[in-house]
Scaffold this active site. Structure first.
Site, PDB file in Angstrom:
ATOM      1  CB  CYS A   1      -0.930  -0.002   1.207  1.00 31.34           C
ATOM      2  SG  CYS A   1      -2.019   1.450   1.283  1.00 31.34           S
TER       3      CYS A   1
ATOM      4  CB  CYS B   1      -6.986  -0.613   6.036  1.00 31.39           C
ATOM      5  SG  CYS B   1      -6.460  -1.001   4.340  1.00 31.39           S
TER       6      CYS B   1
END
Length: 377
Positions: A99, A195
């Site tokens: 990410c 997440c």
């Protein structure tokens, strides 16, 4: 609209809030940008909208412009598809590393430049400095919060354009600054876990994408112990979720995952947190990423982490012609896991890192080790 000096990635958390505050206090022209990296899947577990509202409130409090970008498609292609492929192969990936490389320091950086900014800033606990004509990534001052492990894929271009305003702070100091400054996020809990999964059950989430295939649990000698719902639900060293009751002839002690045979759909377990089947002294990586652009030497000593928040582990590194490295640790390591990240350090400086390809743990079924890494007498 004026062009900002720096665009801060405002996540709706206290860390990025204080990062923005400190830059404003430095007199910089600051703008905030909220990244949505996961599309709401209707599960009720996605907190992106709540986080976005908090980010808007912080920007309002600081009097800085707020921007929004939806990177969910880029996240799916650059991070999530790799995440699923790794689990399907029986490995344990680290999506935070990808990410950072694929979204936060690529698409976010591009978006900031489109807004006219020369630099970006995030609420990571890390530091960046220029020395000897190159940029160095350093650990955050708060060793318990240091996030350089997740940033090891950054290079000179990204670091030259990046600021980590809170890297010199302890978490307790940061909370105090947020509270005294009246930031609306000052008491907000830190987010944990992956997440896009949120608070939901990991196995249930993964099962939406990787159909479960029940198989056998065996001990390292091949004796049947029980059944599992799918080898890719488990990682080395894991204790939870095995559902192994009392086994005749075995002591009443916890069982831990010590190996996986994906092709045969077999999960191997043993008793004891420090089972010898979990120990390894050597590993081989995939192609290394060096923050400086190259390795410090063909062979050198340094420290390493094979998981987040692990203490520094002294090791010897040999760099291969193919860009991979072979690492020999001074002492055996527990549950070094293929798919996770090897990150190398020289004191506080992060040298770079790579995905762990294989180890010399007893159940690893990988290529033979080169003679140059045979255990030293």
């Amino acid at each position: 609209m004026s062009r900002p000096d720096v665009v801060v990635g405002v996540s709706g958390g206290v860390d990025s809030s204080v990062a923005a505050l400190l830059l404003v206090q430095q007199g910089l022209d600051v703008a905030g940008l909220f990244m949505q990296n996961w599309a709401d899947d209707g599960s009720g577990h996605c907190r992106a909208e709540d986080d976005r509202r908090d980010a808007v409130a912080v920007c309002g409090r600081l009097g800085i412009p707020f921007h929004f970008r939806d990177f969910s498609a880029e996240y799916w292609q650059g991070v999530f598809e790799h995440f699923l492929a790794e689990y399907a192969a029986g490995r344990t990936p680290n999506p935070d590393v990808l990410c950072n490389r694929e979204v936060k320091f690529k698409h976010f950086l591009d978006a900031a430049r489109e807004l006219g900014a020369g630099r970006i800033a995030t609420g990571h606990y890390a530091r960046v400095e220029q020395s000897g004509g190159r940029w160095r990534l350093l650990r955050g001052a708060d060793r318990g919060k240091d996030q350089s492990y997740f940033l090891h894929q950054l290079g000179q271009v990204q670091l030259a354009a990046t600021m980590f305003p809170i890297g010199h702070l302890e978490k307790s100091q940061l909370r105090r600054i947020a509270r005294e400054s009246g930031l609306p996020t000052h008491a907000k809990k830190d987010s944990t876990g992956i997440c896009f999964i949120g608070e939901r059950d990991f196995r249930q989430f993964l099962g939406q994408y990787l159909p479960a295939r029940e198989g056998e649990i065996r001990d390292p000698h091949g004796q049947p112990i029980g059944r599992h719902p799918g080898v890719f639900y488990f990682t080395l060293g894991q204790r939870e979720g095995l559902n192994i009751g009392g086994v005749r002839g075995r002591p009443a002690a916890p069982w831990y995952v010590v190996g996986k045979d994906v092709a045969a759909n077999i999960l191997y377990v043993d008793q004891g947190h420090d089972s010898p089947w979990l120990q390894s002294s050597r590993l081989r990586s995939e192609a290394m990423h060096w923050i400086a652009g190259g390795a410090p030497a063909a062979t050198f000593t340094c420290t390493a982490q094979t998981r987040y928040r692990q203490p520094d582990e002294p090791c010897r590194v040999s760099v291969g012609d193919d860009g991979t490295v072979q690492v020999q640790f001074e002492r055996p390591q527990r549950a070094v896991t293929p798919g996770q990240s090897l990150v190398l350090y020289d004191g506080p400086e992060c040298l770079g890192g790579a995905v762990i390809a294989a180890t010399d743990a007893a159940l690893e079924q990988r290529a033979p080790w080169p003679v140059s890494l045979e255990r030293q007498a």
